[in-house]
Design a protein around this motif. Structure first.
Motif, PDB file in Angstrom:
ATOM      1  N   ASN A  55      14.449   0.237  18.468  1.00 18.97           N
ATOM      2  CA  ASN A  55      14.055  -0.792  19.432  1.00 18.97           C
ATOM      3  C   ASN A  55      15.139  -1.060  20.479  1.00 18.97           C
ATOM      4  OD1 ASN A  55      15.778  -2.006  17.619  1.00 18.97           O
ATOM      5  ND2 ASN A  55      14.296  -3.500  16.856  1.00 18.97           N
ATOM      6  N   VAL A  56      15.998  -0.089  20.715  1.00 14.30           N
ATOM      7  CA  VAL A  56      17.028  -0.194  21.746  1.00 14.30           C
ATOM      8  C   VAL A  56      16.709   0.762  22.882  1.00 14.30           C
ATOM      9  CG1 VAL A  56      19.463   0.238  22.282  1.00 14.30           C
ATOM     10  CG2 VAL A  56      18.841  -0.965  20.176  1.00 14.30           C
ATOM     11  N   LEU A  57      16.730   0.247  24.102  1.00 16.26           N
ATOM     12  CA  LEU A  57      16.488   1.056  25.288  1.00 16.26           C
ATOM     13  C   LEU A  57      17.831   1.432  25.907  1.00 16.26           C
ATOM     14  CD1 LEU A  57      13.633  -1.123  26.835  1.00 16.26           C
ATOM     15  CD2 LEU A  57      13.378   0.967  25.478  1.00 16.26           C
ATOM     16  N   PHE A  58      18.068   2.726  26.061  1.00 17.78           N
ATOM     17  CA  PHE A  58      19.351   3.218  26.573  1.00 17.78           C
ATOM     18  C   PHE A  58      19.162   3.793  27.964  1.00 17.78           C
ATOM     19  CE2 PHE A  58      22.326   6.644  27.380  1.00 17.78           C
ATOM     20  CZ  PHE A  58      23.547   6.080  27.060  1.00 17.78           C
ATOM     21  N   TYR A  59      20.012   3.340  28.897  1.00 17.61           N
ATOM     22  CA  TYR A  59      19.975   3.859  30.265  1.00 17.61           C
ATOM     23  C   TYR A  59      21.398   4.172  30.725  1.00 17.61           C
ATOM     24  CZ  TYR A  59      15.296   1.795  30.380  1.00 17.61           C
ATOM     25  OH  TYR A  59      13.996   1.467  30.110  1.00 17.61           O
ATOM     26  N   ASN A  60      21.540   5.296  31.422  1.00 15.79           N
ATOM     27  CA  ASN A  60      22.802   5.622  32.066  1.00 15.79           C
ATOM     28  C   ASN A  60      22.781   5.052  33.478  1.00 15.79           C
ATOM     29  OD1 ASN A  60      24.454   7.202  30.218  1.00 15.79           O
ATOM     30  ND2 ASN A  60      22.838   8.750  30.327  1.00 15.79           N
ATOM     31  N   SER A  61      23.651   4.087  33.726  1.00 19.10           N
ATOM     32  CA  SER A  61      23.734   3.509  35.059  1.00 19.10           C
ATOM     33  C   SER A  61      24.291   4.547  36.035  1.00 19.10           C
ATOM     34  CB  SER A  61      24.647   2.280  35.048  1.00 19.10           C
ATOM     35  OG  SER A  61      24.903   1.816  36.351  1.00 19.10           O
ATOM     36  N   PRO A  62      23.711   4.666  37.223  1.00 23.66           N
ATOM     37  CA  PRO A  62      24.242   5.628  38.198  1.00 23.66           C
ATOM     38  C   PRO A  62      25.577   5.188  38.796  1.00 23.66           C
ATOM     39  CG  PRO A  62      22.449   4.363  39.162  1.00 23.66           C
ATOM     40  CD  PRO A  62      22.505   3.986  37.719  1.00 23.66           C
ATOM     41  N   LYS A  63      25.912   3.894  38.643  1.00 20.57           N
ATOM     42  CA  LYS A  63      27.156   3.371  39.206  1.00 20.57           C
ATOM     43  C   LYS A  63      27.983   2.732  38.100  1.00 20.57           C
ATOM     44  CE  LYS A  63      27.017   1.066  43.066  1.00 20.57           C
ATOM     45  NZ  LYS A  63      26.628   0.037  44.067  1.00 20.57           N
ATOM     46  N   LYS A  64      29.299   2.894  38.190  1.00 19.68           N
ATOM     47  CA  LYS A  64      30.188   2.246  37.234  1.00 19.68           C
ATOM     48  C   LYS A  64      30.446   0.809  37.678  1.00 19.68           C
ATOM     49  CE  LYS A  64      34.561   3.564  39.426  1.00 19.68           C
ATOM     50  NZ  LYS A  64      35.862   4.228  39.244  1.00 19.68           N
ATOM     51  N   GLY A  65      31.018   0.026  36.779  1.00 18.51           N
ATOM     52  CA  GLY A  65      31.336  -1.366  37.083  1.00 18.51           C
ATOM     53  C   GLY A  65      30.325  -2.281  36.436  1.00 18.51           C
ATOM     54  N   ARG A  66      30.817  -3.366  35.850  1.00 16.08           N
ATOM     55  CA  ARG A  66      29.949  -4.239  35.073  1.00 16.08           C
ATOM     56  C   ARG A  66      28.829  -4.848  35.911  1.00 16.08           C
ATOM     57  NH1 ARG A  66      33.504  -7.248  31.089  1.00 16.08           N
ATOM     58  NH2 ARG A  66      34.084  -8.526  32.886  1.00 16.08           N
ATOM     59  N   ALA A  67      29.144  -5.277  37.143  1.00 17.16           N
ATOM     60  CA  ALA A  67      28.113  -5.881  37.988  1.00 17.16           C
ATOM     61  C   ALA A  67      26.985  -4.889  38.263  1.00 17.16           C
ATOM     62  CB  ALA A  67      28.723  -6.381  39.303  1.00 17.16           C
ATOM     63  N   ALA A  68      27.344  -3.665  38.632  1.00 14.92           N
ATOM     64  CA  ALA A  68      26.339  -2.636  38.921  1.00 14.92           C
ATOM     65  C   ALA A  68      25.533  -2.303  37.674  1.00 14.92           C
ATOM     66  CB  ALA A  68      27.011  -1.390  39.484  1.00 14.92           C
ATOM     67  N   GLN A  69      26.202  -2.198  36.538  1.00 12.47           N
ATOM     68  CA  GLN A  69      25.501  -1.863  35.293  1.00 12.47           C
ATOM     69  C   GLN A  69      24.552  -2.981  34.875  1.00 12.47           C
ATOM     70  OE1 GLN A  69      29.575   0.006  33.726  1.00 12.47           O
ATOM     71  NE2 GLN A  69      28.099  -0.243  32.066  1.00 12.47           N
TER      72      GLN A  69
END
Length: 234
Positions: A55-69
């Protein structure tokens, strides 16, 4: 009422296993979705940890940085409420009831008070002040939450901030007179930054960097100063 819990991660496999074990159990009982927004610079086994939980959805953010993620995770969220959780912070067991009650009481946003995962007189002083709203209240360790519509109206976190993005968001909430609350059920925050730095040093550095932020110093300069002064990854 569906709550989307968004966890931005960067090499947090150990802490993430603890968080997901707790949240996954809650997700079988309450309407919550768990979203991992992974940094493109992650090099550990975060994805394998996430695969252990159906029940965990995993996504790779295209941008680094906590705000962007966090923004990327929020864009994937389907809940009416979004909650932003650091991988080293544990929500209280009654977080679902506390958040939904706050929303039902017409608050549009809020955050939690907290204790540290180990107790000492000095750390307890820090924890005490998280119970109250103040200039320094509302940082990311306090697990900010928002109605999704309110978060969207604010255009999410300001991605120009590679540090202090949480305080910048709270400042905008205050400026716009958005009704928010401090939940008294306590989250549990890791004291790991105090393991390699004294209590006095951590608090002096935090206060110094916060003051520079208030004076309008650019985020890249703030991050560099923080990294140079404190043995803690930002």
């Amino acid at each position: 009422m569906l709550i989307s819990i968004i966890i931005p991660v960067y090499n947090e496999e150990i802490n993430l296993l603890k968080r997901l074990s707790f949240l996954s159990e809650i997700a079988y009982q309450k309407p919550i979705e768990i979203i991992i927004s992974n940094s493109p610079e992650t090099t550990d086994c975060t994805i394998n940890i996430c695969k252990k939980f159906e029940n965990v959805l995993f996504y790779n953010s295209p941008k680094k940085g906590r705000a962007a993620q966090m923004n990327y995770g929020a864009a994937k969220a389907t809940g009416e409420i979004v909650v932003f959780l650091h991988a080293d912070v544990q929500l209280p067991t009654n977080f679902y009831e506390e958040i939904t009650q706050a929303i039902n009481n017409n608050y549009k946003a809020g955050f939690f008070s907290y204790n540290f995962d180990r107790s000492s007189f000095l750390l307890n002083i820090n924890s005490y002040f998280t119970k109250k709203d103040s200039l320094l209240a509302g940082g990311g360790d306090q697990c900010q939450f928002f109605l999704k519509t309110t978060f969207n109206e604010l255009n999410g976190f300001n991605e120009d901030y590679c540090i202090m993005e949480d305080f910048e968001m709270i400042d905008r909430i205050r400026d716009k007179n958005i009704k928010y609350t401090v939940i008294q059920s306590k989250a549990t925050v890791s004291a790991r930054k105090y393991d390699n730095n004294s209590w006095l040093k951590v608090n002096l550095i935090n206060g110094y960097v916060f003051m520079l932020y208030k004076f309008g110093v650019k985020p890249l300069i703030l991050r560099k100063k923080y990294q140079n002064l404190l043995r803690e990854t930002v």
